[in-house]
Motif scaffolding. Structure first.
Motif, mmCIF file in Angstrom:
data_model
loop_
_atom_site.group_PDB
_atom_site.id
_atom_site.type_symbol
_atom_site.label_atom_id
_atom_site.label_comp_id
_atom_site.label_asym_id
_atom_site.label_seq_id
_atom_site.Cartn_x
_atom_site.Cartn_y
_atom_site.Cartn_z
ATOM 1 N N MET A 416 0.836 -1.193 0.000
ATOM 2 C CA MET A 416 0.000 0.000 0.000
ATOM 3 C C MET A 416 0.872 1.245 0.000
ATOM 4 O O MET A 416 2.007 1.226 0.487
ATOM 5 N N GLY A 417 0.345 2.276 -0.490
ATOM 6 C CA GLY A 417 1.055 3.541 -0.484
ATOM 7 C C GLY A 417 0.942 4.252 0.871
ATOM 8 O O GLY A 417 0.185 3.858 1.753
ATOM 9 N N PRO A 418 1.704 5.356 1.138
ATOM 10 C CA PRO A 418 1.636 6.100 2.412
ATOM 11 C C PRO A 418 0.275 6.771 2.590
ATOM 12 O O PRO A 418 -0.250 7.412 1.665
#
Length: 448
Positions: A416-418
Motif C-alpha cells: 500500500m502507499g503512504p
C-alpha cells in the motif's frame, strides 16, 4: 598414397560398345551392380563411375571390346538393299565411299549432287555399312520388328543431302588436342578454328530449334563460353562440335526462357510464306521431337548418335523421328519426302542472315565472366570467414544458465502507499524539526 583411377573411353564409345553387343542398359546395370539410370548417366557423360564401380565398369568394357562382334543376323541389322521404287531416276549415281565422319571441313565438297559425299544410311545402305563403325552406320539392338509390320529403325528414309548451311560433320576418330599438337597450334588457335567452322551453322540450327534470333546467338555464345572454360576436356573429345552443339541446344531449350520479358513477344516471321509455314510447323512439334528431327534430317547424324545426344534409346529416337515427320507431312504435304524436308530446312536456315559474335569477343567475354565469378566467389568466401571470426570473437566462452521465468507469489498482502499521518506522528515530526541534534536522542526521540 592415392590410387590412379582406371582410364575409361569417352561416353559415346561406351554406348557404342554396348550397342555392338546388343546389350541394353539394364543388362549392363546388372553386370556392374548399379541401376539403369546410373548407366545412362555414364553413357551421356553427366557423371563418371568411381571406386570399385569404376573398376568393374572398365573391366566390363574391356571384356565386351575383346569379344567378337555378333553376326548380322543375330544383331538385328537391316535387310539387304530394297529395289528402287517405281518412278525413280534410272541414272541415279551409286553412293560413293563414306568420307570421314565429322571432319573439320577439309573433306572433298559435294560435286554433281548435294548428297554425293554423304555416307548413305537406311535400308539401301547395308552394303556400304560394312566399311563403317557399327555406331556410325549400322544399328545393332535387341528390339525385333513388330509382327506384321516394319521396325521404326528400318522404316526411316535418310535424307539425300547434307548442305553446307548446317555444317559438315566432324571427325569421330580423333580429337582437337591431337590435331593441334600435330599442326603446332596453340589452344587459342584451335578454339578459333573450331568456332569459325561450327558457329555460323550452329546459330542457324538453334534458330530452327527455337524460332528466336537473339536466343539463337546467345545460346551459341554461351555454349562456346562453356567450351572455352572446359577446353582441356573439349579438346580431347571425339566430337568437339557435337559437344558444343549439345550445350547450345540444352541452353536454347531451357524452360525458364519463357519467363524472360524480352522473349515473351515472338520474333518477326520469315519473309517467304513457305518458310513461315515450315517454321510454324517446327515450333508446333514437341521440343524433343523437334530436336530429333533437326539432328537427323537437318544436321545429318546417325540414328544412334541422335539418340545419344537426345539422351534416349535408339527405338525411342526412331519413334520420335517418325512422329515428327508425320506431323510435318500432315501440315505440309510438300515436305513429306525426307529429301524435300531437308531442302526446306536448308532453305529456311539460309534465309536468315544470322552471324555469331567474333571469336575474340567470345573468348574475352568468357574470361571476363570467369574473372567476375571468381572474384565474387572470393568475396563471398572472405565475407563468410569474417562473419565466422566475428561470431567466434563475440560468442560466450562459459555456460550462462538462462533466467527462470517469473512466477506469481500468492499469500502476500498487496503493497500500500503512504496514508495520512496520525496525531502522534505529527507531534513527532514537529519535535524533530524543532530540536535538530545528533546522538541517540536523535535516533530514539521521546515524546514530551
Amino acid at each position: 598414397m592415392s590410387r590412379k583411377p582406371v582410364p575409361l573411353p569417352p561416353p559415346k564409345e561406351r554406348r557404342r560398345l554396348r550397342e555392338t553387343r546388343s546389350l541394353s542398359q539394364e543388362d549392363v546395370a546388372a553386370r556392374v551392380g548399379v541401376t539403369r539410370e546410373t548407366v545412362r548417366s555414364w553413357e551421356t557423360g553427366r557423371t563418371d563411375p568411381r571406386g570399385r564401380k569404376r573398376d568393374a565398369y572398365a573391366a566390363f568394357l574391356v571384356a565386351i571390346a575383346r569379344e567378337p562382334a555378333p553376326p548380322a543376323e543375330a544383331s538385328g541389322a537391316p535387310e539387304p538393299p530394297a529395289p528402287e521404287p517405281p518412278g525413280a531416276a534410272p541414272d541415279r549415281p551409286a553412293p560413293g565411299p563414306p568420307g570421314p565422319a565429322r571432319g573439320d571441313g577439309a573433306g572433298p565438297p559435294p560435286r554433281h549432287r548435294p548428297g554425293a559425299g554423304r555416307p548413305a544410311r537406311g535400308p539401301r545402305a547395308s552394303a556400304q555399312r560394312s566399311t563403317k563403325p557399327p555406331l556410325a552406320g549400322q544399328v545393332r539392338h535387341s528390339h525385333a520388328p513388330p509382327p506384321g509390320g516394319t521396325s521404326p529403325l528400318n522404316a526411316i528414309a535418310q535424307p539425300a543431302a547434307l548442305l553446307k548451311s548446317f555444317g559438315r560433320r566432324h571427325a569421330a576418330d580423333g580429337s582437337l588436342l591431337t590435331a593441334e599438337r600435330a599442326a603446332g597450334l596453340s589452344a587459342d588457335q584451335a578454339f578459333d578454328r573450331l568456332y569459325g567452322h561450327s558457329a555460323p551453322a550452329l546459330v542457324r540450327q538453334t534458330y530452327l530449334l527455337t524460332g528466336r534470333r537473339t536466343l539463337a546467338q546467345e545460346s551459341v555464345e554461351r555454349a562456346f563460353h562453356q567450351a572455352w572454360q572446359r577446353w582441356p576436356e573439349v579438346a580431347v573429345d571425339r566430337d568437339p562440335a557435337g559437344w558444343v552443339r549439345a550445350a547450345a541446344y540444352e541452353y536454347a531449350m531451357a524452360p525458364w526462357h519463357r519467363f524472360r520479358p524480352a522473349l515473351r513477344r515472338p520474333d518477326p516471321p520469315p519473309a517467304s510464306p513457305e518458310d513461315h509455314a515450315l517454321l510454324d510447323t517446327l515450333l508446333s512439334l514437341p521440343p524433343m521431337h523437334r530436336r530429333t528431327l533437326l539432328l537427323y534430317d537437318g544436321v545429318g547424324l546417325d540414328l544412334p548418335e541422335t539418340a545419344a545426344e537426345t539422351e534416349a534409346s535408339t527405338p525411342a529416337a526412331a519413334y520420335r523421328l517418325l512422329r515428327a515427320r508425320r506431323s510435318v507431312a500432315e501440315r505440309l504435304p510438300v515436305l513429306a519426302d525426307p529429301d524435300a524436308l531437308h531442302q526446306g530446312l536448308d532453305r529456311l536456315a539460309r534465309g536468315e542472315k544470322l552471324q555469331p559474335p567474333r571469336v575474340a569477343e567470345v573468348r574475352s567475354g568468357c574470361e571476363r565472366r570467369t574473372r567476375f565469378w571468381t572474384r565474387t566467389a572470393i568475396a563471398f568466401t572472405v565475407l563468410i570467414l569474417g562473419a565466422t571470426a566475428l561470431t567466434l570473437r563475440t560468442a560466450p566462452t562459459a555456460y550462462e544458465p538462462p533466467e527462470a521465468p517469473p512466477e506469481t507469489v500468492r499469500g502476500v498482502p498487496p503493497r500500500m502507499g503512504p496514508g495520512p499521518l496520525t496525531d502522534e506522528r505529527l507531534a513527532l515530526r514537529d519535535l524533530l524539526r524543532e530540536a535538530p541534534r545528533a546522538g541517540p536522542h536523535r535516533t530514539h526521540p521521546e515524546l514530551r
